[in-house]
Design an enzyme around this catalytic site. Structure first.
Site, PDB file in Angstrom:
ATOM      1  N   LYS A  80       0.858  -1.183   0.000  1.00  0.00           N
ATOM      2  CA  LYS A  80       0.000   0.000   0.000  1.00  0.00           C
ATOM      3  C   LYS A  80       0.892   1.231   0.000  1.00  0.00           C
ATOM      4  O   LYS A  80       2.022   1.185   0.503  1.00  0.00           O
ATOM      5  CB  LYS A  80      -0.870   0.008   1.262  1.00  0.00           C
ATOM      6  CG  LYS A  80      -2.109   0.847   1.125  1.00  0.00           C
ATOM      7  CD  LYS A  80      -3.177   0.087   0.386  1.00  0.00           C
ATOM      8  CE  LYS A  80      -4.437   0.902   0.205  1.00  0.00           C
ATOM      9  NZ  LYS A  80      -5.521   0.094  -0.345  1.00  0.00           N
TER      10      LYS A  80
ATOM     11  N   GLY B 233     -25.306   3.910   0.373  1.00  0.00           N
ATOM     12  CA  GLY B 233     -24.411   4.622  -0.540  1.00  0.00           C
ATOM     13  C   GLY B 233     -24.981   4.495  -1.945  1.00  0.00           C
ATOM     14  O   GLY B 233     -25.760   3.565  -2.236  1.00  0.00           O
TER      15      GLY B 233
ATOM     16  N   GLY C 235     -22.681   5.468  -4.699  1.00  0.00           N
ATOM     17  CA  GLY C 235     -21.503   5.839  -5.480  1.00  0.00           C
ATOM     18  C   GLY C 235     -21.148   4.694  -6.402  1.00  0.00           C
ATOM     19  O   GLY C 235     -22.005   3.876  -6.762  1.00  0.00           O
ATOM     20  N   ASN C 236     -19.886   4.597  -6.748  1.00  0.00           N
ATOM     21  CA  ASN C 236     -19.448   3.589  -7.728  1.00  0.00           C
ATOM     22  C   ASN C 236     -19.857   2.172  -7.331  1.00  0.00           C
ATOM     23  O   ASN C 236     -20.477   1.454  -8.110  1.00  0.00           O
ATOM     24  CB  ASN C 236     -17.922   3.699  -7.897  1.00  0.00           C
ATOM     25  CG  ASN C 236     -17.383   2.647  -8.844  1.00  0.00           C
ATOM     26  OD1 ASN C 236     -17.100   1.531  -8.438  1.00  0.00           O
ATOM     27  ND2 ASN C 236     -17.287   2.977 -10.122  1.00  0.00           N
TER      28      ASN C 236
ATOM     29  N   TYR D  22     -23.931   1.726  -6.721  1.00  0.00           N
ATOM     30  CA  TYR D  22     -24.726   1.879  -7.943  1.00  0.00           C
ATOM     31  C   TYR D  22     -24.619   0.623  -8.812  1.00  0.00           C
ATOM     32  O   TYR D  22     -25.624   0.073  -9.271  1.00  0.00           O
ATOM     33  CB  TYR D  22     -24.318   3.119  -8.764  1.00  0.00           C
ATOM     34  CG  TYR D  22     -24.968   3.066 -10.133  1.00  0.00           C
ATOM     35  CD1 TYR D  22     -26.347   3.254 -10.266  1.00  0.00           C
ATOM     36  CD2 TYR D  22     -24.228   2.738 -11.281  1.00  0.00           C
ATOM     37  CE1 TYR D  22     -26.972   3.125 -11.499  1.00  0.00           C
ATOM     38  CE2 TYR D  22     -24.850   2.604 -12.515  1.00  0.00           C
ATOM     39  CZ  TYR D  22     -26.209   2.811 -12.619  1.00  0.00           C
ATOM     40  OH  TYR D  22     -26.837   2.664 -13.836  1.00  0.00           O
TER      41      TYR D  22
HETATM   42  P1  NAD Z   1     -17.906   6.732  -3.910  1.00  0.00           P
HETATM   43  O1  NAD Z   1     -17.247   7.964  -3.385  1.00  0.00           O
HETATM   44  O2  NAD Z   1     -18.140   6.574  -5.357  1.00  0.00           O
HETATM   45  O3  NAD Z   1     -19.337   6.568  -3.192  1.00  0.00           O
HETATM   46  C1  NAD Z   1     -19.515   6.652  -1.816  1.00  0.00           C
HETATM   47  C2  NAD Z   1     -21.012   6.801  -1.536  1.00  0.00           C
HETATM   48  O4  NAD Z   1     -21.219   6.757  -0.126  1.00  0.00           O
HETATM   49  C3  NAD Z   1     -21.610   8.118  -2.013  1.00  0.00           C
HETATM   50  O5  NAD Z   1     -22.877   7.869  -2.569  1.00  0.00           O
HETATM   51  C4  NAD Z   1     -21.753   8.927  -0.720  1.00  0.00           C
HETATM   52  O6  NAD Z   1     -22.814   9.852  -0.774  1.00  0.00           O
HETATM   53  C5  NAD Z   1     -22.079   7.815   0.240  1.00  0.00           C
HETATM   54  N1  NAD Z   1     -21.847   8.177   1.645  1.00  0.00           N
HETATM   55  C6  NAD Z   1     -20.839   8.921   2.176  1.00  0.00           C
HETATM   56  N2  NAD Z   1     -21.016   9.040   3.510  1.00  0.00           N
HETATM   57  C7  NAD Z   1     -22.145   8.349   3.814  1.00  0.00           C
HETATM   58  C8  NAD Z   1     -22.850   8.107   4.998  1.00  0.00           C
HETATM   59  N3  NAD Z   1     -22.429   8.613   6.159  1.00  0.00           N
HETATM   60  N4  NAD Z   1     -23.972   7.347   4.940  1.00  0.00           N
HETATM   61  C9  NAD Z   1     -24.400   6.840   3.772  1.00  0.00           C
HETATM   62  N5  NAD Z   1     -23.790   7.047   2.604  1.00  0.00           N
HETATM   63  C10 NAD Z   1     -22.677   7.803   2.629  1.00  0.00           C
HETATM   64  O7  NAD Z   1     -17.052   5.523  -3.303  1.00  0.00           O
HETATM   65  P2  NAD Z   1     -16.989   4.020  -3.819  1.00  0.00           P
HETATM   66  O8  NAD Z   1     -15.895   3.886  -4.792  1.00  0.00           O
HETATM   67  O9  NAD Z   1     -18.353   3.561  -4.178  1.00  0.00           O
HETATM   68  O10 NAD Z   1     -16.490   3.282  -2.491  1.00  0.00           O
HETATM   69  C11 NAD Z   1     -17.381   2.985  -1.435  1.00  0.00           C
HETATM   70  C12 NAD Z   1     -16.689   2.062  -0.443  1.00  0.00           C
HETATM   71  O11 NAD Z   1     -16.245   0.880  -1.114  1.00  0.00           O
HETATM   72  C13 NAD Z   1     -15.432   2.599   0.254  1.00  0.00           C
HETATM   73  O12 NAD Z   1     -15.384   2.009   1.542  1.00  0.00           O
HETATM   74  C14 NAD Z   1     -14.302   2.052  -0.579  1.00  0.00           C
HETATM   75  O13 NAD Z   1     -13.091   1.961   0.149  1.00  0.00           O
HETATM   76  C15 NAD Z   1     -14.858   0.676  -0.880  1.00  0.00           C
HETATM   77  N6  NAD Z   1     -14.252   0.046  -2.062  1.00  0.00           N
HETATM   78  C16 NAD Z   1     -14.348   0.617  -3.291  1.00  0.00           C
HETATM   79  C17 NAD Z   1     -13.789  -0.014  -4.383  1.00  0.00           C
HETATM   80  C18 NAD Z   1     -13.906   0.567  -5.762  1.00  0.00           C
HETATM   81  O14 NAD Z   1     -13.446  -0.092  -6.716  1.00  0.00           O
HETATM   82  N7  NAD Z   1     -14.521   1.721  -5.946  1.00  0.00           N
HETATM   83  C19 NAD Z   1     -13.124  -1.236  -4.231  1.00  0.00           C
HETATM   84  C20 NAD Z   1     -13.051  -1.811  -2.962  1.00  0.00           C
HETATM   85  C21 NAD Z   1     -13.636  -1.155  -1.885  1.00  0.00           C
END
Ligand code: NAD
Length: 428
Positions: A118, A230, A232-233, A236
């Site tokens: 990391k 949530g 987000g990515n 959704y």
């Molecule tokens: P993102 O920023 O695209 O989306 C995050 C979402 O969470 C948003 O809709 C935001 O409004 C919402 N959010 C923030 N605070 C909140 C709260 N207090 N209550 C409810 N919703 C809340 O992020 P992402 O890429 O979707 O990642 C989300 C999680 O998944 C993180 O923990 C990240 O470490 C983990 N993750 C992501 C990936 C990836 O490929 N994107 C891979 C492994 C793990």
């Protein structure tokens, strides 16, 4: 007064708990379960290499600011180091160490031919211009150039880093190497030999593992309901595939709150609403609920896909979902884990459920090394097979030993890494 004191103490404790100590404690408890050779445990307790670099960067106002960057390489017994780079004001060496160890377990449980690493830079990217971020990224890449390589250590994005930052790393590294080296980082833009399917990979994987759990529990496909925290990515795309496979998305949320419609929600229409209004709340075809209510809905699958520690000992008893597929990292606390297991809720742990991202990073790297590229369908079908195989393996161990899926995943991961160390031996 008592509650306030408790809150302050709780907050203080969180700050005082060293993440690396926590990671080592977790490893030590898995080691006991599998009767791990104490010599191998000693090796695994420490990262193999730690790079700390102080990075002078010219800021837009002409001043020089010195940032501190880290790259921690925990273990490479199973293959090159792999893990993201985080840009955040709270980045510390111990946090990066813990995350590096955690990546070793994640790649091992997915059976990817990688180890774990990391990186991080202590900075606030939200207060920096694009030019400052580019100069910082190039300086960091320059500092770690001798320790990264397509066959040595392959970084990727993490918190507040993205495909543009990966493009700068790839460009800096390639310029220094004197040749084009796309395989030195993953999650690059498609135009720079990134992979098709990377965007949807994590949410897709979250739902593939949920689908496998649905099959194991013998649930009727036409009656599956899904709630995602949530939007987000990760959440959704989990919602998108749930809908595509005939499950009913009934709830979603973001930081402003949640929405619920027991008759079903179209995820694409909801995304349109979120893009237009800035939130999922006030979606006309559903009623508003709180994030706390969302977690306690009576649904088949709950995807905590936003932030950490949302399922705790305070609400675990009220959770009614049959399956929890952890999209976010660390959404369930250890105390809550125990309660959920006793309630018979099947929790698919984060290191398995959300590993679609790193697995697609692996597929991107393979394509970079071959210089031959697959379509989105090909990538997703290879990803699906890997997610299903990993799920099967973790599920089988959890049933054989009558333990939760998280413990099973850690047992598999640590055993695989230990075996690789044992076979390779120590040299020189
Ligand atoms: P993102 O920023 O695209 O989306 C995050 C979402 O969470 C948003 O809709 C935001 O409004 C919402 N959010 C923030 N605070 C909140 C709260 N207090 N209550 C409810 N919703 C809340 O992020 P992402 O890429 O979707 O990642 C989300 C999680 O998944 C993180 O923990 C990240 O470490 C983990 N993750 C992501 C990936 C990836 O490929 N994107 C891979 C492994 C793990």
């Amino acid at each position: 007064m008592y509650e306030l004191l408790n809150y302050i103490l709780g907050d203080l404790m969180t700050r005082l708990i060293n993440p690396f100590d926590m990671a080592v404690t977790q490893l030590t408890s898995v080691a006991k379960l599998i009767d791990l050779d104490p010599n191998i445990l000693e090796i695994l307790k420490k990262p193999k290499r730690e790079i700390i670099a102080h990075l002078p960067v010219k800021m837009d106002d002409g001043s020089i600011k010195v940032f501190t960057g880290y790259r921690v390489q925990h273990n490479d017994a199973r293959g090159p180091y792999k893990g993201g780079i985080r840009y955040h004001p709270n980045v510390t060496l111990d946090e990066v160490r813990a995350l590096a160890m955690w990546m070793t377990w994640k790649t091992a449980v997915m059976n990817l031919p990688y180890g774990g690493a990391k990186g991080g830079i202590t900075c606030n990217p939200l207060e920096m211009s694009k030019g400052e971020l580019e100069r910082l990224t190039r300086r960091y890449t320059y500092a770690i150039r001798e320790f990264i390589h397509p066959y040595i250590d392959i970084p990727a994005p993490d918190v507040y880093t993205n495909e543009q930052i990966m493009a700068w790393i790839m460009d800096t590294y390639s310029a220094l190497a004197g040749r084009n080296e796309p395989g030195v980082v993953t999650a690059k833009p498609i135009e720079l030999q990134g992979s098709e399917g990377r965007t949807e990979a994590t949410g897709f994987g979250v739902m593939v593992t949920a689908r496998e759990a649905i099959k194991k529990l013998g649930l009727n496909n036409s009656e599956i309901t899904v709630a995602v925290q949530g939007y987000g990515n990760v959440s959704y795309w989990a919602a998108y595939y749930a809908h595509k496979w005939g499950y009913k998305l009934v709830a979603a949320s973001d930081s402003k709150g949640g929405i619920y419609n027991p008759d079903g929600i179209n995820p694409v229409d909801l995304l349109k609403h979120k893009r237009e209004t800035g939130s999922v709340i006030n979606y006309p075809k559903a009623r508003n609920i709180s994030n706390e209510e969302l977690l306690e809905l009576s649904v088949t699958v709950l995807v905590p896909g936003a932030i950490e520690e949302v399922i705790t000992e305070k609400n675990a008893d009220n959770i009614k979902a049959k399956i929890i597929s952890e999209g976010a990292n660390g959404p369930t606390t250890p105390k809550a884990d125990k309660i959920l297991f006793e309630k018979g809720i099947l929790v698919i742990p984060d290191i398995l459920a959300n590993a679609g991202g790193v697995t697609t990073s692996y597929l991107e790297w393979v394509q970079n090394l071959m210089r031959y590229y697959w379509s989105k369908e090909e990538v997703l079908s290879k990803l699906e097979k890997r997610m299903v195989d990993a799920f099967e393996c973790v599920y089988r161990i959890s049933r054989e030993k009558n333990i939760d899926m998280r413990s099973a995943a850690y047992i598999i991961a640590v055993s695989r890494v230990a075996k690789a160390i044992e076979l390779r031996g120590i040299w020189p």
